[in-house]
Design an enzyme around this catalytic site. Structure first.
Site, PDB file in Angstrom:
ATOM      1  N   GLU A 388      82.750 -30.613-109.033  1.00 23.07           N
ATOM      2  CA  GLU A 388      81.334 -30.354-109.336  1.00 23.07           C
ATOM      3  C   GLU A 388      80.906 -30.738-110.751  1.00 23.07           C
ATOM      4  OE1 GLU A 388      80.423 -26.302-108.261  1.00 23.07           O
ATOM      5  OE2 GLU A 388      80.157 -26.868-106.174  1.00 23.07           O
ATOM      6  N   GLU A 461      82.404 -28.158 -99.401  1.00 22.55           N
ATOM      7  CA  GLU A 461      82.185 -26.714 -99.536  1.00 22.55           C
ATOM      8  C   GLU A 461      80.853 -26.362 -98.895  1.00 22.55           C
ATOM      9  OE1 GLU A 461      82.552 -24.819-103.411  1.00 22.55           O
ATOM     10  OE2 GLU A 461      84.086 -26.255-104.021  1.00 22.55           O
TER      11      GLU A 461
HETATM   12  C1  GAL Z   1      81.429 -23.874-105.818  1.00 22.20           C
HETATM   13  C2  GAL Z   1      82.744 -24.099-106.542  1.00 22.20           C
HETATM   14  C3  GAL Z   1      83.859 -23.224-106.032  1.00 22.20           C
HETATM   15  C4  GAL Z   1      83.383 -21.817-105.851  1.00 22.20           C
HETATM   16  C5  GAL Z   1      82.223 -21.836-104.917  1.00 22.20           C
HETATM   17  C6  GAL Z   1      81.716 -20.470-104.560  1.00 22.20           C
HETATM   18  O1  GAL Z   1      80.356 -24.284-106.548  1.00 22.20           O
HETATM   19  O2  GAL Z   1      83.119 -25.430-106.440  1.00 22.20           O
HETATM   20  O3  GAL Z   1      84.936 -23.251-106.908  1.00 22.20           O
HETATM   21  O4  GAL Z   1      83.025 -21.294-107.076  1.00 22.20           O
HETATM   22  O5  GAL Z   1      81.167 -22.542-105.531  1.00 22.20           O
HETATM   23  O6  GAL Z   1      80.803 -20.593-103.535  1.00 22.20           O
END
Ligand code: GAL
Length: 748
Positions: A388, A461
Site C-alpha cells: 500500500e 485485500e
Molecule cells: C490494509 C493493510 C493491512 C491491514 C488491513 C486492515 O490497508 O494493508 O495490513 O491493515 O488494511 O483492513
C-alpha cells in the site's frame, strides 16, 4: 545456504535482557518477551537482548558458517568476543562465515546482541504499521561445516514444454562457493518423485569452477513423464545434488551435497486469468500474518505447517498471501506439499523512506526473499512493492528489475490501495475495500487500473478494517461479516477480469495501539487468534467439494433474543450439501433446496452459495423449539446440526491437534477448549475460566489460567527440548467443576 552439511543448533542457548545480570537457558524458536493476550504495551518487546551459546567444531578442514533463519529485527554477532557480522530485516536468513574466528577442537562462544526496536532505517519501520514484529531469535539457527568448495544455493529453473506428456526442460543454476582449487568439478543430480518411487532420473555436468562464490548456469536437461504440480495434485520431486572434485563421481572426492524439493508446473498469468497446467484457477484466498498469541512469531515448525493446513483443508482456500513479509520456510514447505498457492512479498507497510539505507534494504529484501524461496512451486508471484505504498517509480523499477533478473519464471506484483497507480509489475494487485455492505462489491479493473488493456488484475485485500468482527460479537454482525466475505468472493468468481480475491484476513492478530480495537488486536480474521472459526469461515469452508469434507454451518446461535427484534431469520446455511431439511421438535417442517427461493443473489457466484431461509419460508420459528438442520447430498443425509431450545452447560469439549510431539526439540501443538451444551454446541456467552497444569517435558505457552473468550479458548503446549519421559499430560480444570486430561506421546 542449502548444503546438507548442517546441524540445527536450536537448543541450549542462554538468554537475557541487556540490563539483566543473569542468563536463563532457552531453546529456539524464542520470543524475547512473552506478551499478554491483549492490552499490553508494544514497547515492552522493543528492547535489546543477548543470546549466547557454545559450539564445537572438530574438523580443521572445514569452513564454518552460522545461519540465522529469522531474528527480529537486527543483530550484531560475535564469535569468541570478536565481531563476526550484522543483520537487518528480520524475515529472511542471514548466514555468516566464522571459519577464521573458530578455535577447532575447543569450545567457542557465539553471542548475539539483538535489537528488537523499530529502527527507522529498516523496513517496515519509519512510520506506523498495523501489526507487530515482536522480538528474538524466532526461527531456526544452523551450524554449517562445509568443504572449501560447497553448494551455496541452487535455482532449479525450468520450462514445461508439453503439459500433457510432462515434458520439462530443467535449467539449474548453481551457486558454488569455492575457496579451494579452481578447476573441474562434477555436479551429480538425482531426481525422484517424493512418493518414494524407486524411479530415479540421473544427470551429471562438469563445471569449470573459479575460486569465488559464483553462479553457474548449467545446460538444459530434458525431462519426460514428469507428474506436474497443481493445487489438486501437488506432485513433488526431490533433487539431490552432489558436488565432486574432478570429473568423476568418486565417493572420496565428494565435497558437498544438497537436497531440495521441487514441483514442476506450467504457470500462465494474463488478463483473462491464471492458468496452472492449462487449467484456469480462480484465486480464492486470505491474508495471513504469522503471529500467535503470547509468543508472537516464535512458533516452531508444526504450528507453521498447521496454519497452511487450516487455510487449505479447513477453509478450503487455494491461495494465501503471506502478508506482509516472507513466511516461515516450514509454512511454505507445507504449501508446496498440500497445493496452496502463495503470493509472497517484501516487508513493509504503506511507508517508503527517502533514506538511502532504507531503500537499499528493500532491494536486499527482494533479493534475499527470492534467494531463499525460488524453488517453491506454491509461490506464484513476488510482491515487490511495500504494501500500500505510493508510487515510487525509481524504487519500484529497481525492485521489479531485480526480481525479473533473479527469476524470469514468475510474474511480479505489488500491492497498492489506490486507483491509477503506475503499473511497473506484471500483475496489478489492489486492496479493494470498496464493499461497505452497500451495493458495490468490487471495483472494475478499468476503474482501478485506469488502463484499457487487459492487465492481470488481482484483489489482494477486502473487508478487514471496514468491518472488524470479534468472534464474540452479536450474531447479526457475525452474519454480516460472513456475507461481506461471501459477496466479494461471489463477485470475484463471476468476474472475467479478476484473477480472484484474497480477503483480509485469515486470523485476528496483535497490533499497535493506533490500530485495531485499542486492545492491540485487529479483529479482522475469519478465525480468531487461536484459529477458532467465526461465522465468516463457513463461507469459505463450504466452498470445498463435499469429497473434501461435508460442511453444514448454519449462521445462527438459534436463540430467541440475540438478534434485533427477537428474530432468527433470515438464516444462512453455509453448506456444500444440495439440500437442507429442517426438523422441529422431531417433525420435518421444510426441505430447502439450493434454488432461486433460497438464493441470495449477491452470493450467486459462489460454487456453493449459502441456502438462505427466510421467515416466510414456513410458519415455524415463532414458538420456541428445538431444531435440527439435516444436510443431504443426492437425497442421502450426510450431516446434521442440532440446536437445543434451552441450552445449558453440559461439558467441556477438548481437542488437541496432535497427540505425538518431538521431545528433543521445541515442538508444539494446539488445544482448544469449548464450553458446550447438550447438542455439543458452543455456549458463546458463558463466562468462566480454565487452569492448565502439565506433567512431563512440556510447558504451556502463555498464562496457565485463562478466561474463556466467547465460550472457548485455545492454547499451545511446547516441548522442552528434552526427552526424559515418553508421555506427558495436560490437566485442564475449569471454573465449572469439569476437569479433563489429555495425554501426549513424546518421541525423538
Ligand atoms: C490494509 C493493510 C493491512 C491491514 C488491513 C486492515 O490497508 O494493508 O495490513 O491493515 O488494511 O483492513
Amino acid at each position: 545456504m542449502i548444503s546438507n552439511n548442517k546441524r540445527l543448533i536450536n537448543n541450549n542457548w542462554w538468554f537475557k535482557q541487556k540490563e539483566d545480570k543473569e542468563y536463563n537457558e532457552v531453546n529456539l524458536p524464542h520470543t524475547n518477551v512473552e506478551l499478554p493476550y491483549n492490552y499490553f504495551d508494544e514497547k515492552s518487546y522493543q528492547i535489546i537482548t543477548n543470546y549466547k551459546r557454545d559450539i564445537y567444531v572438530e574438523n580443521k578442514e572445514k569452513r564454518v558458517f552460522i545461519q540465522f533463519d529469522g531474528v527480529m529485527t537486527s543483530f550484531n554477532f560475535y564469535v569468541n568476543d570478536k565481531f563476526a557480522g550484522e543483520y537487518k530485516g528480520g524475515y529472511t536468513p542471514k548466514f555468516i562465515e566464522i571459519t577464521k574466528l573458530i578455535n577447532y577442537g575447543e569450545k567457542n562462544s557465539i553471542y548475539l546482541e539483538v535489537d528488537s526496536s523499530e529502527r527507522e532505517d529498516i523496513p517496515p519501520f519509519g512510520h506506523v504499521i498495523d501489526y507487530l514484529t515482536y522480538g528474538g531469535v524466532y526461527r531456526d539457527v544452523y551450524l554449517y561445516e562445509v568443504s572449501q568448495c560447497f553448494i551455496e544455493n541452487a535455482f532449479y529453473d525450468y520450462k514445461v514444454s508439453d503439459i500433457k506428456n510432462g515434458h520439462v526442460e530443467l535449467t539449474p543454476k548453481v551457486l558454488i562457493n569455492n575457496k579451494g582449487e579452481a578447476g573441474e568439478y562434477l555436479l551429480n543430480f538425482t531426481l525422484k518423485h517424493k512418493d518414494n518411487s524407486e524411479e530415479k532420473i540421473n544427470f551429471t555436468q562438469v563445471v569449470e569452477v573459479e575460486k569465488a562464490s559464483k553462479w553457474y548456469y548449467l545446460e538444459e536437461i530434458p525431462l519426460e513423464n514428469i507428474k506436474l504440480w497443481d493445487i489438486e495434485n501437488p506432485n513433488l520431486y526431490e533433487v539431490k545434488l552432489e558436488l565432486f572434485l574432478g570429473k568423476e563421481a568418486k565417493e572420496n572426492c565428494k565435497l558437498d551435497e544438497s537436497t531440495e524439493t521441487l514441483g514442476f508446473r506450467h504457470l500462465k498469468i494474463e488478463g483473462k486469468g491464471l492458468y496452472i497446467n492449462g487449467n484456469k484457477v480462480k484465486i480464492r484466498g486470505l491474508n495471513r500474518h504469522q503471529a500467535f498469541p503470547y509468543s508472537g512469531y516464535a512458533m516452531p515448525a508444526r504450528a507453521q505447517r498447521k496454519d497452511a493446513e487450516i487455510l487449505k483443508f479447513e477453509l478450503g482456500l487455494n491461495t494465501v498471501r503471506s502478508s506482509h513479509y516472507p513466511a516461515s520456510p516450514y509454512f511454505l514447505n507445507r504449501c508446496d506439499e498440500i497445493g496452496l498457492l502463495v503470493l509472497e512479498e517484501i516487508p513493509g507497510w504503506q511507508h517508503v523512506s527517502s533514506d538511502e539505507a532504507w531503500r537499499n534494504q528493500v532491494l536486499d529484501d527482494v533479493e534475499s526473499m527470492i534467494l531463499r524461496d525460488f524453488n517453491h512451486p506454491s509461490i506464484i508471484t513476488w510482491g515487490v512493492r511495500i504494501n500500500e505504498s505510493g508510487d515510487d517509480d525509481e524504487l519500484y523499477t529497481k525492485t521489479n528489475d531485480l526480481a525479473r533478473r533473479l527469476d524470469a519464471s514468475r510474474p511480479t506484483s505489488g500491492i497498492r490501495c489506490y486507483e491509477n497507480s503506475h503499473l511497473l509489475e506484471d500483475i496489478y494487485t489492489m486492496n479493494d475495500f470498496i464493499h461497505d455492505g452497500g451495493e458495490q462489491v468490487l471495483r472494475t479493473r478499468k476503474q482501478v487500473t485506469g488502463l484499457d488493456k487487459e492487465v492481470p488484475y488481482l484483489v489482494t485485500e477486502f473487508c478487514g478494517h471496514i468491518f472488524p468482527t470479534k468472534r464474540f460479537d452479536n450474531e447479526e454482525r457475525l452474519v454480516e461479516h460472513a456475507l461481506r466475505h461471501g459477496r466479494v468472493q461471489s463477485e470475484s468468481a463471476k468476474s472475467q477480469e479478476h484473477l480472484g480475491a484474497i480477503g483480509w484476513c485469515a486470523f485476528d492478530y496483535n497490533t499497535h495501539f493506533d490500530f485495531g480495537s485499542g486492545d492491540r488486536i485487529c479483529y479482522h480474521g475469519v478465525m480468531d487468534m487461536f484459529r477458532i472459526p467465526k461465522f465468516a469461515s463457513y463461507i469459505y469452508s463450504s466452498q470445498k467439494e463435499p469429497s473434501q469434507g461435508v460442511v453444514l454451518g448454519p449462521l445462527t446461535y438459534w436463540t430467541r433474543g440475540e438478534r434485533n427484534k427477537g428474530e432468527v431469520f433470515p438464516i444462512y446455511i453455509c453448506t456444500n450439501c444440495d439440500s437442507v431439511e429442517v426438523v422441529l421438535e422431531g417433525k420435518t417442517v421444510w426441505i430447502f433446496r439450493r434454488d432461486e427461493n433460497t438464493l441470495d443473489n449477491k452470493l450467486s457466484g459462489l460454487k456453493y452459495p449459502p441456502i438462505k431461509i427466510e421467515a416466510s419460508s414456513g410458519e415455524w420459528g415463532y414458538s420456541w423449539n428445538e431444531v435440527e438442520f439435516k444436510g443431504f447430498l443426492d437425497n442421502k443425509q450426510v450431516a446434521v446440526k442440532k440446536y437445543s431450545k434451552n441450552p445449558v452447560l453440559k461439558d467441556l469439549s477438548v481437542t488437541i491437534d496432535d497427540k505425538c510431539l518431538k521431545g528433543e526439540e521445541v515442538d508444539t501443538t494446539r488445544v482448544v477448549v469449548k464450553a458446550v451444551d447438550q447438542c455439543e454446541n458452543l455456549l458463546p456467552f458463558i463466562s468462566g475460566f480454565i487452569s492448565v497444569e502439565t506433567e512431563g517435558d512440556i510447558n504451556v505457552v502463555g498464562p496457565k489460567q485463562v478466561a474463556l473468550i466467547g465460550g472457548c479458548i485455545g492454547f499451545w503446549i511446547k516441548t522442552k527440548g528434552k526427552l526424559s519421559n515418553k508421555t506427558a499430560k495436560i490437566n485442564i480444570k475449569s471454573s465449572f467443576g469439569i476437569e479433563k486430561t489429555l495425554e501426549v506421546e513424546l518421541v525423538k
